[in-house]
Write a protein that holds these residues in place. Structure first.
Motif, PDB file in Angstrom:
ATOM      1  N   GLU A   1      42.019  57.231  41.933  1.00 24.19           N
ATOM      2  CA  GLU A   1      41.121  56.316  42.652  1.00 24.19           C
ATOM      3  C   GLU A   1      40.097  55.690  41.703  1.00 24.19           C
ATOM      4  O   GLU A   1      39.806  54.499  41.775  1.00 24.19           O
ATOM      5  N   ILE A   2      39.568  56.483  40.783  1.00 28.02           N
ATOM      6  CA  ILE A   2      38.605  55.971  39.795  1.00 28.02           C
ATOM      7  C   ILE A   2      39.268  54.948  38.892  1.00 28.02           C
ATOM      8  O   ILE A   2      38.710  53.878  38.614  1.00 28.02           O
TER       9      ILE A   2
ATOM     10  N   ARG B   1      39.890  51.670  40.857  1.00 21.05           N
ATOM     11  CA  ARG B   1      38.655  50.890  41.028  1.00 21.05           C
ATOM     12  C   ARG B   1      38.237  50.239  39.708  1.00 21.05           C
ATOM     13  O   ARG B   1      37.786  49.109  39.686  1.00 21.05           O
ATOM     14  N   GLU B   2      38.411  50.947  38.611  1.00 23.42           N
ATOM     15  CA  GLU B   2      38.054  50.408  37.301  1.00 23.42           C
ATOM     16  C   GLU B   2      38.968  49.235  36.934  1.00 23.42           C
ATOM     17  O   GLU B   2      38.505  48.208  36.423  1.00 23.42           O
TER      18      GLU B   2
ATOM     19  N   GLN C   1      40.495  47.257  39.062  1.00 22.95           N
ATOM     20  CA  GLN C   1      40.112  46.140  39.924  1.00 22.95           C
ATOM     21  C   GLN C   1      38.844  45.458  39.393  1.00 22.95           C
ATOM     22  O   GLN C   1      38.725  44.240  39.421  1.00 22.95           O
ATOM     23  N   TYR C   2      37.917  46.252  38.880  1.00 26.52           N
ATOM     24  CA  TYR C   2      36.705  45.681  38.288  1.00 26.52           C
ATOM     25  C   TYR C   2      37.058  44.875  37.045  1.00 26.52           C
ATOM     26  O   TYR C   2      36.524  43.791  36.830  1.00 26.52           O
TER      27      TYR C   2
ATOM     28  N   TYR D   1      50.317  48.528  45.488  1.00 24.60           N
ATOM     29  CA  TYR D   1      49.286  47.510  45.285  1.00 24.60           C
ATOM     30  C   TYR D   1      49.905  46.128  45.450  1.00 24.60           C
ATOM     31  O   TYR D   1      50.905  45.804  44.833  1.00 24.60           O
TER      32      TYR D   1
ATOM     33  N   GLN E   1      44.618  39.989  47.001  1.00 27.85           N
ATOM     34  CA  GLN E   1      43.301  40.220  46.423  1.00 27.85           C
ATOM     35  C   GLN E   1      42.453  38.958  46.283  1.00 27.85           C
ATOM     36  O   GLN E   1      41.255  39.015  46.335  1.00 27.85           O
TER      37      GLN E   1
END
Length: 176
Positions: free
Chosen positions: A7-8, A11-12, A14-15, A39, A44
């Protein structure tokens, strides 16, 4: 792999994609890899795509409304000039913020802002107490000169045409 760690990483990634730290196709690949194919990268950017289209519509509508307000309403002249000046600023901001999306629409938006600024400047000249034909001609001359210089520097044909046509019209106006 541990779910929290996945999950981390997701998210990274995606950032990174949003901040353009990595090319989007690399991020899409890595996100597909870490989400095990779940995904969907097409979902997005849907909100951004709509905003890209809306901003051009807003710029064109501001231009049209400004021309309508200046030439076809009975508002005070200062209110008309204020609204049109505000519209020039917003149109210019839209073009400036959109530089990376569509270069043709960005240049078109800059052109709309330039024409509207020209109209606002000439209308403001007529509000001054001692406006003569010579002063209005000087303002038109300076706008055309700026358009020619910008068109030549940026290699934009339509600014060169607008500047040249403005000079020709200025000569006819000053002669008559």
């Amino acid at each position: 792999m541990d779910e929290k760690r996945k999950e981390i990483i997701i998210r990274e990634l995606q950032y990174w994609k949003q901040s353009k730290l990595l090319p989007s196709h690399y991020c899409d690949y890595l996100l597909s890899l870490y989400t095990e194919g779940e995904y969907d990268h097409k979902d997005q950017g849907a909100g951004k795509a709509v905003w890209k289209q809306v901003r051009w519509f807003v710029a064109i509508m501001l231009f049209v409304f400004s021309i309508l307000v200046i030439y076809f309403t009975n508002f005070s002249s200062y209110m008309q000039i204020g609204f049109a000046s505000f519209s020039v600023a917003i149109i210019w901001l839209i073009a400036f913020k959109s530089k990376v999306y569509n270069i043709i629409m960005v240049q078109f938006t800059y052109f709309l802002a330039a024409i509207l600024l020209f109209v606002v400047t000439v209308e403001t000249m007529y509000l001054l107490p001692y406006t003569s034909k010579l002063w209005v001609g000087a303002v038109i001359f300076s706008h055309c000169l700026i358009w020619l210089a910008y068109g030549w520097r940026q290699k934009l044909f339509y600014f060169l045409i607008a500047g040249g046509a403005g000079f020709i019209l200025l000569v006819f106006i000053m002669i008559t």
